[in-house]
Design a protein around this motif. Sequence first.
Motif, PDB file in Angstrom:
ATOM      1  N   SER A  27       0.833  -1.210   0.000  1.00  8.74           N
ATOM      2  CA  SER A  27       0.000   0.000   0.000  1.00  8.74           C
ATOM      3  C   SER A  27       0.866   1.259   0.000  1.00  8.74           C
ATOM      4  CB  SER A  27      -0.947   0.004   1.207  1.00  8.74           C
ATOM      5  OG  SER A  27      -0.232  -0.197   2.400  1.00  8.74           O
ATOM      6  N   MET A  44       2.406   1.639  -3.554  1.00  9.25           N
ATOM      7  CA  MET A  44       1.431   2.128  -4.529  1.00  9.25           C
ATOM      8  C   MET A  44       1.112   3.593  -4.287  1.00  9.25           C
ATOM      9  SD  MET A  44      -1.158  -1.101  -5.278  1.00  9.25           S
ATOM     10  CE  MET A  44      -2.008  -1.069  -3.715  1.00  9.25           C
ATOM     11  N   TYR A  45       0.994   3.969  -3.006  1.00  6.32           N
ATOM     12  CA  TYR A  45       0.691   5.357  -2.668  1.00  6.32           C
ATOM     13  C   TYR A  45       1.780   6.295  -3.180  1.00  6.32           C
ATOM     14  CZ  TYR A  45      -0.358   9.509   0.050  1.00  6.32           C
ATOM     15  OH  TYR A  45      -0.634  10.794   0.413  1.00  6.32           O
ATOM     16  N   LEU A  64       1.583   6.536  -7.033  1.00  2.24           N
ATOM     17  CA  LEU A  64       0.417   7.302  -7.495  1.00  2.24           C
ATOM     18  C   LEU A  64       0.563   8.786  -7.188  1.00  2.24           C
ATOM     19  CD1 LEU A  64      -2.539   4.916  -6.565  1.00  2.24           C
ATOM     20  CD2 LEU A  64      -1.515   5.284  -8.819  1.00  2.24           C
ATOM     21  N   ILE A 101      -5.114   0.041 -10.814  1.00  2.00           N
ATOM     22  CA  ILE A 101      -3.881   0.387 -10.099  1.00  2.00           C
ATOM     23  C   ILE A 101      -2.821  -0.705 -10.264  1.00  2.00           C
ATOM     24  CG2 ILE A 101      -2.907   0.886  -7.817  1.00  2.00           C
ATOM     25  CD1 ILE A 101      -5.604   2.279  -7.176  1.00  2.00           C
ATOM     26  N   GLY A 102      -3.259  -1.964 -10.327  1.00  2.00           N
ATOM     27  CA  GLY A 102      -2.307  -3.058 -10.551  1.00  2.00           C
ATOM     28  C   GLY A 102      -1.545  -2.883 -11.863  1.00  2.00           C
ATOM     29  N   GLN A 132      -0.930  -0.092 -13.340  1.00  4.57           N
ATOM     30  CA  GLN A 132       0.001   1.035 -13.228  1.00  4.57           C
ATOM     31  C   GLN A 132       1.305   0.608 -12.559  1.00  4.57           C
ATOM     32  OE1 GLN A 132      -2.722   4.631 -12.145  1.00  4.57           O
ATOM     33  NE2 GLN A 132      -0.657   5.458 -12.432  1.00  4.57           N
ATOM     34  N   MET A 133       1.264  -0.521 -11.834  1.00 10.25           N
ATOM     35  CA  MET A 133       2.455  -0.989 -11.119  1.00 10.25           C
ATOM     36  C   MET A 133       3.301  -1.953 -11.948  1.00 10.25           C
ATOM     37  SD  MET A 133       2.257   0.698  -8.376  1.00 10.25           S
ATOM     38  CE  MET A 133       0.959   1.943  -8.483  1.00 10.25           C
ATOM     39  N   LEU A 159      -5.559   2.169   0.204  1.00 10.99           N
ATOM     40  CA  LEU A 159      -4.952   1.212  -0.728  1.00 10.99           C
ATOM     41  C   LEU A 159      -4.592  -0.112  -0.058  1.00 10.99           C
ATOM     42  CD1 LEU A 159      -2.612   3.765  -2.525  1.00 10.99           C
ATOM     43  CD2 LEU A 159      -4.674   2.722  -3.473  1.00 10.99           C
TER      44      LEU A 159
END
Length: 183
Positions: free
Chosen positions: A36, A39-40, A43, A71-72, A74-75, A172
């Motif tokens: 989390s 990802m934060y 983003l 979001i997955g 984007q990673m 997240l």
Amino acid sequence: MVCNKCGNKMIIRYGKYGFFGSCSNYPNCKNNIKLSEFMYEILKKEQLNIYSWKKECWKCHKLVPVYTYMIGKQMVPYMQQTYQIGNIGLGSIKKIDNYLIKNFPSINDNYSKTLSKTYASNNCIYCGALQGNNFVVDDPHEIYDDWLSGGMDKYIVKKIDINDIGLTENDLEGNQNNIVQIC
Ligand SMILES: [Zn+2]
Ligand SMILES: [Zn+2]
């Protein structure tokens, strides 16, 4: 993102507790963070992508625009390619969903009989039929090859500053076991 202990690149790995952020210099550097948080940070820097493409409406068979975040996906540039983080899209995070409902006319809070609950999803702009998130977020047939390979950039229609919608690291959490295996 750079490792705050040794300065090497941070990446996403998959281990026995699911996905987590890890130093690419492992095992020499054992620095790691929660998924989390990873990802934060990404983003915050890159903004949240909103993707759109045309999907065949199951009811009137016209091609209609659908919108979601992923979001997955984007990673993908930050992770080992055998695994991807799945299913963090429309219907997953309330703060993002509410923003999209306000700003995208085709997205509404729809009641799903299958799930017995209300969740954010797209409606056909012609006949109003619900376009379920299973064929938008989980398994988007029309763009399957790009979705699988992470080649989603051409579908980006908007970027959202996550501060504008008050997204926090807490929002997240709970996605570390959300896995798609790429063979
Ligand atoms: Zn390190
Ligand atoms: Zn329709």
